[in-house]
Design an enzyme around this catalytic site. Sequence first.
Site, short mmCIF file in Angstrom:
data_model
loop_
_atom_site.label_atom_id
_atom_site.label_comp_id
_atom_site.label_asym_id
_atom_site.label_seq_id
_atom_site.Cartn_x
_atom_site.Cartn_y
_atom_site.Cartn_z
N HIS A 8 0.82 -1.23 0.00
CA HIS A 8 0.00 0.00 0.00
C HIS A 8 0.85 1.26 0.00
CE1 HIS A 8 -3.30 -2.61 0.26
NE2 HIS A 8 -3.00 -3.04 1.47
N CYS A 39 -6.92 -6.82 4.21
CA CYS A 39 -8.21 -6.68 4.91
C CYS A 39 -9.27 -7.57 4.30
CB CYS A 39 -8.66 -5.22 4.88
SG CYS A 39 -8.73 -4.58 3.21
C1 LIG Z 1 -5.34 -9.85 7.83
C2 LIG Z 1 -5.15 -8.35 7.83
C3 LIG Z 1 -6.27 -7.52 7.80
C4 LIG Z 1 -6.11 -6.13 7.79
N1 LIG Z 1 -7.22 -5.33 7.78
C5 LIG Z 1 -7.07 -3.97 7.74
C6 LIG Z 1 -8.21 -3.11 7.66
O1 LIG Z 1 -9.37 -3.57 7.63
N2 LIG Z 1 -8.01 -1.77 7.66
C7 LIG Z 1 -6.75 -1.23 7.70
O2 LIG Z 1 -6.61 0.01 7.66
N3 LIG Z 1 -5.64 -2.03 7.76
C8 LIG Z 1 -5.79 -3.37 7.78
N4 LIG Z 1 -4.66 -4.18 7.84
C9 LIG Z 1 -3.33 -3.57 7.92
C10 LIG Z 1 -2.80 -3.27 6.54
O3 LIG Z 1 -2.86 -4.39 5.73
C11 LIG Z 1 -1.37 -2.77 6.67
O4 LIG Z 1 -1.35 -1.64 7.47
C12 LIG Z 1 -0.81 -2.45 5.28
O5 LIG Z 1 -0.65 -3.63 4.54
C13 LIG Z 1 0.53 -1.72 5.37
O6 LIG Z 1 0.98 -1.48 4.08
P1 LIG Z 1 2.51 -1.26 3.77
O7 LIG Z 1 2.62 -1.05 2.29
O8 LIG Z 1 3.07 -0.21 4.67
O9 LIG Z 1 3.25 -2.59 4.23
P2 LIG Z 1 3.05 -4.13 3.86
O10 LIG Z 1 1.64 -4.42 3.50
O11 LIG Z 1 3.66 -4.89 4.99
O12 LIG Z 1 3.94 -4.32 2.54
C14 LIG Z 1 5.32 -4.25 2.55
C15 LIG Z 1 5.85 -4.77 1.24
O13 LIG Z 1 7.27 -4.68 1.26
C16 LIG Z 1 7.84 -5.86 0.69
N5 LIG Z 1 9.19 -6.01 1.23
C17 LIG Z 1 9.54 -6.07 2.54
N6 LIG Z 1 10.89 -6.18 2.67
C18 LIG Z 1 11.39 -6.19 1.41
C19 LIG Z 1 12.72 -6.28 0.89
N7 LIG Z 1 13.78 -6.38 1.70
N8 LIG Z 1 12.88 -6.24 -0.44
C20 LIG Z 1 11.79 -6.13 -1.28
N9 LIG Z 1 10.52 -6.05 -0.84
C21 LIG Z 1 10.33 -6.07 0.49
C22 LIG Z 1 6.88 -6.96 1.11
O14 LIG Z 1 6.97 -8.09 0.25
C23 LIG Z 1 5.53 -6.23 0.98
O15 LIG Z 1 4.97 -6.36 -0.29
C24 LIG Z 1 -4.80 -5.57 7.84
C25 LIG Z 1 -3.69 -6.42 7.87
C26 LIG Z 1 -3.85 -7.79 7.86
C27 LIG Z 1 -2.64 -8.67 7.87
#
Ligand SMILES: Cc1cc2nc3c(=O)[nH]c(=O)nc-3n(C[C@H](O)[C@H](O)[C@H](O)COP(=O)(O)OP(=O)(O)OC[C@H]3O[C@@H](n4cnc5c(N)ncnc54)[C@H](O)[C@@H]3O)c2cc1C
Length: 442
Positions: A10, A42
């Site tokens: 995200h 989610c």
């Molecule tokens: C089951 C579940 C339900 C959820 N429901 C909700 C909801 O209803 N509402 C809400 O607001 N939030 C919800 N969340 C939380 C939400 O999903 C997270 O806050 C969100 O995914 C964060 O996004 P992000 O991009 O910061 O990190 P992440 O989703 O953790 O993505 C990080 C990305 O970085 C990549 N990555 C990591 N390290 C490396 C590396 N060294 N090299 C290359 N790539 C790498 C990973 O593969 C991943 O694709 C939920 C989470 C879960 C698990």
Amino acid sequence: MKVAVVGCTHAGTAAVTNIARRYPEASITVYERNDNVSFLSCGIALYVGGVVKDPQGLFYSSPEALEEMGVKMKMKHEVLQIDSKNNCIRIKNLDTAEVFDDDYDKLVMATGSWPIVPPIEGIQLHNILLSKNYTQANTIIEKAKDAKRVTVIGAGYIGVELVEAFRKYGKEVTLIDGEDRILSKYLDPEFTNIIEEDFRERGIKLALDETVTRFEGEETVSKVVTTKGEYETDLVILSVGFRPNTDLLKGQVDMMANGAIIVDEYMRTSQPTIFAAGDSCAIRYNPTGENAYIPLATNAVRMGTLVGQNIMEPTTRYMGTQGTSGLHLFDYSMASTGLTEKATLRVGKNVKTITIKENNRPEFMPDYEVITLKVVYEEESRKILGAQVISKADVTQSINTLSVCIQNSMTIDELGYIDFFFQPHFNKPWNFLNQAGLQAAL
Ligand SMILES: Cc1cc2nc3c(=O)[nH]c(=O)nc-3n(C[C@H](O)[C@H](O)[C@H](O)COP(=O)(O)OP(=O)(O)OC[C@H]3O[C@@H](n4cnc5c(N)ncnc54)[C@H](O)[C@@H]3O)c2cc1C
């Protein structure tokens, strides 16, 4: 400008699309270790429960769509090292095992979080699963087909949503948590009591105030042993929290004790060429004015977008968060924002609360439902610090209104007289939010 983006769910997707739109001349490369982008975790519980039939609907972008914007997408590439002194990264192509280096002018750290896996005896047994990404969602669905008894460990919002999904799917479900009640971070006991009672009536076993001490089984888990009991099981889902995925920048940028990267309101880390967004970061929590770790997709997309706005020069500030969240469990809709009354004890605030029970519509209407609303406010300043709502009617949007009130430092007394519309289909002449403000003044 050469931009490297590490991670593309995200925060990464929001950052990339905004940088590409604002700076078409920039050379942007995304390194993502998965083979997909923008997966909505989610939707996992809805997918498991069969509400979402086509998992492709859980993606709102794709590597191809980002490539069309001129972004170089290096899928199945893991960043192994970041050298922030020399603006250089080391990457491994996970298909070919080739390792190579690249440099950058600006780096966006969007590596998110990973589920905490406690070092419990037997944790390596088969059928003890995590619930975070698309691959794991598919594994849960596959394994659940043959499982009669499912144990969910961790009664946060992810755990309780999975409990509902498995129960609806006809499984025998046990929910274990070390706290003495479910959803303890989001709701006060008078709210969690309602859901716990509902869960029990639906045949869900609640094992609260119990800590898991070991898993038993030959190759596959067959029993969960806790400080108070033993639970036969065919499948375990572990959902006890998340930790920021930030080891790559350890010792290179300022972090909180749990490893969450500290960013300023323009998403800049303490290292001038590195920006960060999403679950890898801490965030300013407005009810206390301090940094906190609140991993939510809402924060991730906002922070990622702001990276795009601010990557060349500080332009748009982040206003911080109230950690607003909502849930739908069986017949109940609930939401919360800011501090619960219990949480105010931890942060040492002197507070008062007002709880009202009110029907959502006038009693002359053919049907109506009870709403329970609690507002937490500071005793001296009377500023609103938090709120929770639950009802069989969906009045969860009211919590977004209260989030705005907290954001703008409004008092409980002002809440009594804010202008809200009235129409019998939707509410009463005195909106229940007004009622909370009025009754707090009595
Ligand atoms: C089951 C579940 C339900 C959820 N429901 C909700 C909801 O209803 N509402 C809400 O607001 N939030 C919800 N969340 C939380 C939400 O999903 C997270 O806050 C969100 O995914 C964060 O996004 P992000 O991009 O910061 O990190 P992440 O989703 O953790 O993505 C990080 C990305 O970085 C990549 N990555 C990591 N390290 C490396 C590396 N060294 N090299 C290359 N790539 C790498 C990973 O593969 C991943 O694709 C939920 C989470 C879960 C698990």
